[in-house]
Design a protein around this motif. Structure first.
Motif, PDB file in Angstrom:
ATOM      1  N   ASP A 159      11.182   6.573   4.073  1.00  0.00           N
ATOM      2  CA  ASP A 159      11.090   4.382   5.130  1.00  0.00           C
ATOM      3  C   ASP A 159       9.831   4.149   4.437  1.00  0.00           C
ATOM      4  O   ASP A 159       9.655   2.725   4.478  1.00  0.00           O
ATOM      5  N   LEU A 160       9.003   3.977   3.988  1.00  0.00           N
ATOM      6  CA  LEU A 160       7.435   4.191   3.461  1.00  0.00           C
ATOM      7  C   LEU A 160       6.974   4.351   2.563  1.00  0.00           C
ATOM      8  O   LEU A 160       7.074   5.905   2.676  1.00  0.00           O
ATOM      9  N   ALA A 161       6.780   4.223   1.165  1.00  0.00           N
ATOM     10  CA  ALA A 161       5.888   4.537   0.131  1.00  0.00           C
ATOM     11  C   ALA A 161       4.779   3.943  -0.022  1.00  0.00           C
ATOM     12  O   ALA A 161       4.485   3.007  -0.881  1.00  0.00           O
ATOM     13  N   LEU A 162       3.785   4.928  -0.720  1.00  0.00           N
ATOM     14  CA  LEU A 162       2.674   4.060  -1.497  1.00  0.00           C
ATOM     15  C   LEU A 162       2.369   4.493  -2.193  1.00  0.00           C
ATOM     16  O   LEU A 162       2.441   5.926  -2.975  1.00  0.00           O
ATOM     17  N   SER A 163       2.566   3.183  -3.447  1.00  0.00           N
ATOM     18  CA  SER A 163       2.934   3.612  -4.894  1.00  0.00           C
ATOM     19  C   SER A 163       1.326   3.315  -5.277  1.00  0.00           C
ATOM     20  O   SER A 163       0.843   2.335  -5.120  1.00  0.00           O
ATOM     21  N   VAL A 164       0.880   3.737  -5.756  1.00  0.00           N
ATOM     22  CA  VAL A 164      -0.999   4.310  -6.822  1.00  0.00           C
ATOM     23  C   VAL A 164      -0.743   4.104  -8.624  1.00  0.00           C
ATOM     24  O   VAL A 164      -0.219   5.157  -8.928  1.00  0.00           O
ATOM     25  N   GLN A 172       0.675  -0.400  -3.994  1.00  0.00           N
ATOM     26  CA  GLN A 172       1.700  -1.622  -3.393  1.00  0.00           C
ATOM     27  C   GLN A 172       2.272  -0.569  -2.203  1.00  0.00           C
ATOM     28  O   GLN A 172       2.725   0.264  -2.623  1.00  0.00           O
ATOM     29  N   LEU A 173       2.715  -0.967  -1.422  1.00  0.00           N
ATOM     30  CA  LEU A 173       3.594  -0.615  -0.447  1.00  0.00           C
ATOM     31  C   LEU A 173       5.214  -0.558  -0.549  1.00  0.00           C
ATOM     32  O   LEU A 173       5.978  -1.614  -0.991  1.00  0.00           O
ATOM     33  N   LEU A 174       6.053   0.270  -1.090  1.00  0.00           N
ATOM     34  CA  LEU A 174       7.402   0.233  -0.853  1.00  0.00           C
ATOM     35  C   LEU A 174       7.939   0.287  -0.151  1.00  0.00           C
ATOM     36  O   LEU A 174       7.598   1.223   1.417  1.00  0.00           O
ATOM     37  N   HIS A 175       9.183  -0.397   0.541  1.00  0.00           N
ATOM     38  CA  HIS A 175       9.818  -0.169   1.787  1.00  0.00           C
ATOM     39  C   HIS A 175      11.552  -0.558   0.881  1.00  0.00           C
ATOM     40  O   HIS A 175      11.949  -1.888   0.634  1.00  0.00           O
ATOM     41  N   PRO A 176      12.247   0.574   1.722  1.00  0.00           N
ATOM     42  CA  PRO A 176      13.449  -0.398   2.140  1.00  0.00           C
ATOM     43  C   PRO A 176      13.786  -0.944   2.332  1.00  0.00           C
ATOM     44  O   PRO A 176      13.922  -1.541   3.359  1.00  0.00           O
ATOM     45  N   VAL A 177      14.943  -2.129   2.008  1.00  0.00           N
ATOM     46  CA  VAL A 177      14.319  -3.467   2.482  1.00  0.00           C
ATOM     47  C   VAL A 177      15.088  -4.029   4.299  1.00  0.00           C
ATOM     48  O   VAL A 177      14.603  -4.089   4.745  1.00  0.00           O
ATOM     49  N   ALA A 205      19.011   3.164   6.571  1.00  0.00           N
ATOM     50  CA  ALA A 205      19.764   1.720   5.896  1.00  0.00           C
ATOM     51  C   ALA A 205      20.662   2.367   5.246  1.00  0.00           C
ATOM     52  O   ALA A 205      20.800   3.489   4.763  1.00  0.00           O
ATOM     53  N   ASN A 206      21.703   1.597   5.257  1.00  0.00           N
ATOM     54  CA  ASN A 206      22.759   1.366   4.134  1.00  0.00           C
ATOM     55  C   ASN A 206      22.610   1.994   3.051  1.00  0.00           C
ATOM     56  O   ASN A 206      22.414   2.854   2.602  1.00  0.00           O
ATOM     57  N   ASP A 207      21.669   1.103   2.698  1.00  0.00           N
ATOM     58  CA  ASP A 207      21.366   0.868   0.708  1.00  0.00           C
ATOM     59  C   ASP A 207      20.189   1.069   1.352  1.00  0.00           C
ATOM     60  O   ASP A 207      19.347  -0.216   1.497  1.00  0.00           O
ATOM     61  N   ARG A 208      19.629   1.914  -0.062  1.00  0.00           N
ATOM     62  CA  ARG A 208      17.595   1.776   0.166  1.00  0.00           C
ATOM     63  C   ARG A 208      17.278   1.348  -1.325  1.00  0.00           C
ATOM     64  O   ARG A 208      16.110   1.445  -1.237  1.00  0.00           O
ATOM     65  N   LEU A 209      18.307   0.436  -1.141  1.00  0.00           N
ATOM     66  CA  LEU A 209      16.687  -1.292  -2.472  1.00  0.00           C
ATOM     67  C   LEU A 209      15.880  -1.374  -1.466  1.00  0.00           C
ATOM     68  O   LEU A 209      15.636  -1.640  -0.810  1.00  0.00           O
ATOM     69  N   ALA A 210      14.491  -1.133  -2.521  1.00  0.00           N
ATOM     70  CA  ALA A 210      13.352  -1.224  -2.168  1.00  0.00           C
ATOM     71  C   ALA A 210      12.558  -2.264  -2.366  1.00  0.00           C
ATOM     72  O   ALA A 210      13.802  -2.793  -4.173  1.00  0.00           O
ATOM     73  N   ALA A 211      11.863  -2.918  -2.193  1.00  0.00           N
ATOM     74  CA  ALA A 211      10.880  -3.795  -2.474  1.00  0.00           C
ATOM     75  C   ALA A 211       9.299  -3.636  -2.207  1.00  0.00           C
ATOM     76  O   ALA A 211       9.159  -2.184  -1.807  1.00  0.00           O
ATOM     77  N   ALA A 212       8.876  -4.103  -2.704  1.00  0.00           N
ATOM     78  CA  ALA A 212       7.133  -4.134  -2.742  1.00  0.00           C
ATOM     79  C   ALA A 212       6.301  -4.997  -2.513  1.00  0.00           C
ATOM     80  O   ALA A 212       6.605  -5.669  -2.542  1.00  0.00           O
ATOM     81  N   VAL A 213       5.771  -4.391  -1.506  1.00  0.00           N
ATOM     82  CA  VAL A 213       4.612  -5.585  -1.159  1.00  0.00           C
ATOM     83  C   VAL A 213       3.385  -5.164  -2.379  1.00  0.00           C
ATOM     84  O   VAL A 213       2.394  -3.927  -1.438  1.00  0.00           O
ATOM     85  N   LYS A 214       2.641  -5.881  -2.737  1.00  0.00           N
ATOM     86  CA  LYS A 214       1.261  -5.185  -3.220  1.00  0.00           C
ATOM     87  C   LYS A 214       0.164  -5.456  -2.129  1.00  0.00           C
ATOM     88  O   LYS A 214       0.085  -6.807  -1.611  1.00  0.00           O
ATOM     89  N   LEU A 215      -0.950  -4.887  -2.792  1.00  0.00           N
ATOM     90  CA  LEU A 215      -2.147  -4.587  -1.679  1.00  0.00           C
ATOM     91  C   LEU A 215      -2.607  -5.561  -2.152  1.00  0.00           C
ATOM     92  O   LEU A 215      -2.732  -5.801  -3.042  1.00  0.00           O
ATOM     93  N   PRO A 216      -3.745  -6.935  -1.304  1.00  0.00           N
ATOM     94  CA  PRO A 216      -3.684  -7.671  -0.621  1.00  0.00           C
ATOM     95  C   PRO A 216      -5.497  -7.616  -1.154  1.00  0.00           C
ATOM     96  O   PRO A 216      -6.902  -7.438  -0.542  1.00  0.00           O
ATOM     97  N   ALA A 219      15.592  -0.938   5.803  1.00  0.00           N
ATOM     98  CA  ALA A 219      14.776  -0.594   7.210  1.00  0.00           C
ATOM     99  C   ALA A 219      13.975  -1.365   7.951  1.00  0.00           C
ATOM    100  O   ALA A 219      13.163  -0.226   8.919  1.00  0.00           O
ATOM    101  N   TRP A 220      13.420  -2.727   6.858  1.00  0.00           N
ATOM    102  CA  TRP A 220      12.003  -2.699   7.771  1.00  0.00           C
ATOM    103  C   TRP A 220      11.760  -4.779   7.976  1.00  0.00           C
ATOM    104  O   TRP A 220      12.836  -5.121   7.601  1.00  0.00           O
ATOM    105  N   ASP A 221      11.025  -4.701   9.038  1.00  0.00           N
ATOM    106  CA  ASP A 221      11.232  -6.338   8.596  1.00  0.00           C
ATOM    107  C   ASP A 221       9.606  -5.903   7.991  1.00  0.00           C
ATOM    108  O   ASP A 221       8.471  -5.616   8.545  1.00  0.00           O
ATOM    109  N   VAL A 222       9.738  -7.054   7.074  1.00  0.00           N
ATOM    110  CA  VAL A 222       8.985  -7.207   6.385  1.00  0.00           C
ATOM    111  C   VAL A 222       7.209  -7.581   6.580  1.00  0.00           C
ATOM    112  O   VAL A 222       6.569  -7.912   5.307  1.00  0.00           O
ATOM    113  N   ASN A 223       7.942  -8.572   7.672  1.00  0.00           N
ATOM    114  CA  ASN A 223       6.194  -8.732   8.006  1.00  0.00           C
ATOM    115  C   ASN A 223       5.216  -8.052   8.526  1.00  0.00           C
ATOM    116  O   ASN A 223       4.254  -7.691   8.193  1.00  0.00           O
ATOM    117  N   GLU A 224       5.645  -6.745   8.672  1.00  0.00           N
ATOM    118  CA  GLU A 224       5.119  -5.753   9.796  1.00  0.00           C
ATOM    119  C   GLU A 224       5.017  -4.990   8.388  1.00  0.00           C
ATOM    120  O   GLU A 224       3.344  -4.192   8.319  1.00  0.00           O
TER     121      GLU A 224
END
Length: 421
Positions: A374-379, A387-392, A211-222, A394-399
């Motif tokens: 490309d993906l990181a687990l933040s504990v 939560q899983l951190l991911h560059p927006v 990804a050109n921009d590495r700005l990340a989003a977080a998906v909290k583990l449910p 670079a990813w299909d957020v559903n995955e």
């Protein structure tokens, strides 16, 4: 400078302001805040912590630290008169601007602060530190210093005693010498031998590519709070920590999902084993590669044990600079991490509210993070979350959400494997 700092400095030369090394913290402050006392408390913290006076100059093409940076300008914004329906957008914009503005490494202080008045008894404090002078552990160290000095300033009492203000510089010198000794003795080659198939690149469903921009989003583990409690119990029974256990489950999930032979995770480690280093603010970290072999079954106990053994093996090499591990592997082509595209971290910054007199300080969720993996687990070290951190880009957020759900199910299985105490 340490090897970690040299790597950060080089990344900043290549991508100023967007290298992923701006560390942003947002605090909500409720109660009758004394804004002037808070400003003075940050000045006190700057006197206490040498890292807050650091800048980086270039001498004959090499970076060197100088501890004479000026104090940053104290930024203050009053949003009290702004209509309530537009305040949130204004706060978000101010946070983004404060977080992303590049630092001039040679001339500027490598941190900045902005206090936003939302209402008479509500403020937001935005803090941005360059990773050249800070790490996750430093959040708690700085907050403790600032709040103790704020209490004294607000109540007009004696300031807390100032500790040794040159301890950080001495730690840096000792660390750099130790790193050189470890490389000279061949320990970087020992780690490289564990990573003979590097670079490891997990090919995961939904990962689009660089990804050109590495700005990340977080998906909290449910994961419900009660399940976290049971999972922690399972980890104790297995003689491991939550971080180790989750690392084992995460590695197992990656191996299953990518159908690769193993998982390699890059993990930052706080190097605070020297006497007094727990109270230092600064860049006191190294990155270690954690190698997890695939498990034949999805047995939760086996995954927890695998995580423990992999982390303990990695921690034997905290003296070896990650940069030199990459060099020992040979020429590796990547613009980000030269060893792996997957990370895992134990995020130990404060998460619980802190009361100082009539004021309550609440850390807000992390935002404006730029991720080098490309993906990181933040504990979270404290509290029940991960939560899983991911560059927006670079990813299909559903995955990513699917990965979070699958990891949550593994956590639930591990939690259900033990009987209540």
């Amino acid at each position: 400078m340490t090897a970690t700092q040299q790597g950060i400095w080089l990344a900043e030369q290549l991508s100023p302001g967007v290298s992923g090394y701006h560390d942003t913290a947002v605090l909500r402050i409720d109660g009758p805040l004394d804004a002037e006392a808070l400003r003075l408390a940050f000045g006190d913290a700057r006197a206490v912590h040498e890292a807050m006076r650091c800048r980086v100059i270039e001498v004959d093409g090499e970076p060197q630290q100088s501890f004479d940076a000026p104090a940053p300008e104290w930024a203050y914004t009053n949003l009290g008169p702004v209509a309530a329906q537009t305040r949130a957008a204004r706060i978000e914009r101010l946070t983004a601007l404060t977080a992303t503005e590049p630092f001039d490494l040679e001339s500027d202080p490598l941190w900045r602060a902005r206090l936003i008045r939302v209402g008479s008894d509500e403020h937001m404090l935005i803090l941005v530190f360059h990773h050249l002078i800070s790490d996750g552990w430093s959040h708690g160290v700085l907050l403790q210093t600032v709040l103790s000095h704020y209490a004294a300033r607000a109540q007009h009492t004696t300031l807390p005693p100032t500790a040794d203000t040159t301890a950080y510089r001495r730690w840096l010198l000792a660390r750099a010498a130790g790193e050189q000794a470890s490389v000279d003795s061949g320990r970087a080659r020992e780690v490289a031998a564990l990573l003979s198939e590097a670079p490891y690149r997990a090919a995961l469903p939904g990962l689009k590519g660089p990804a050109n921009d590495r700005l990340a989003a977080a998906v909290k583990l449910p994961v419900p709070d009660a399940t976290w409690t049971s999972f922690d119990r399972a980890c104790r029974r297995a003689g491991t920590t939550r971080y180790m256990g989750l690392t084992g489950l995460f590695g197992h999930l990656l191996s299953q999902t990518s159908r690769s032979g193993r998982a390699v995770l890059a993990s930052p480690v706080a190097i605070r084993d020297a006497p007094g280093s727990a109270h230092l603010m600064g860049c006191l970290i190294n990155v270690v590669p954690i190698v997890l072999a695939p498990l034949p079954t999805a047995d939760p106990a086996a995954a927890l044990a695998a995580g423990r053994e992999a982390v303990l093996t990695a921690l034997r090499y905290t003296d070896v600079p990650y940069r030199d591990v990459a060099r020992a592997l040979g020429p590796l082509t990547t613009s980000n991490d030269p060893v792996t595209n997957i990370g895992v971290e134990e995020f130990n910054a404060p998460q619980e509210p802190v009361r100082v007199g009539d004021v309550v300080v609440r850390p807000m969720p992390r935002g404006h993070v730029r991720l080098r993996h490309d993906l990181a687990l933040s504990v979270a070290r404290g509290g029940a979350s991960a939560q899983l951190l991911h560059p927006v880009q670079a990813w299909d957020v559903n995955e990513v959400q699917s990965l979070a759900q699958n990891l949550a199910e593994l956590i639930s299985k591990a939690a259900a494997s033990v009987t209540p105490e």
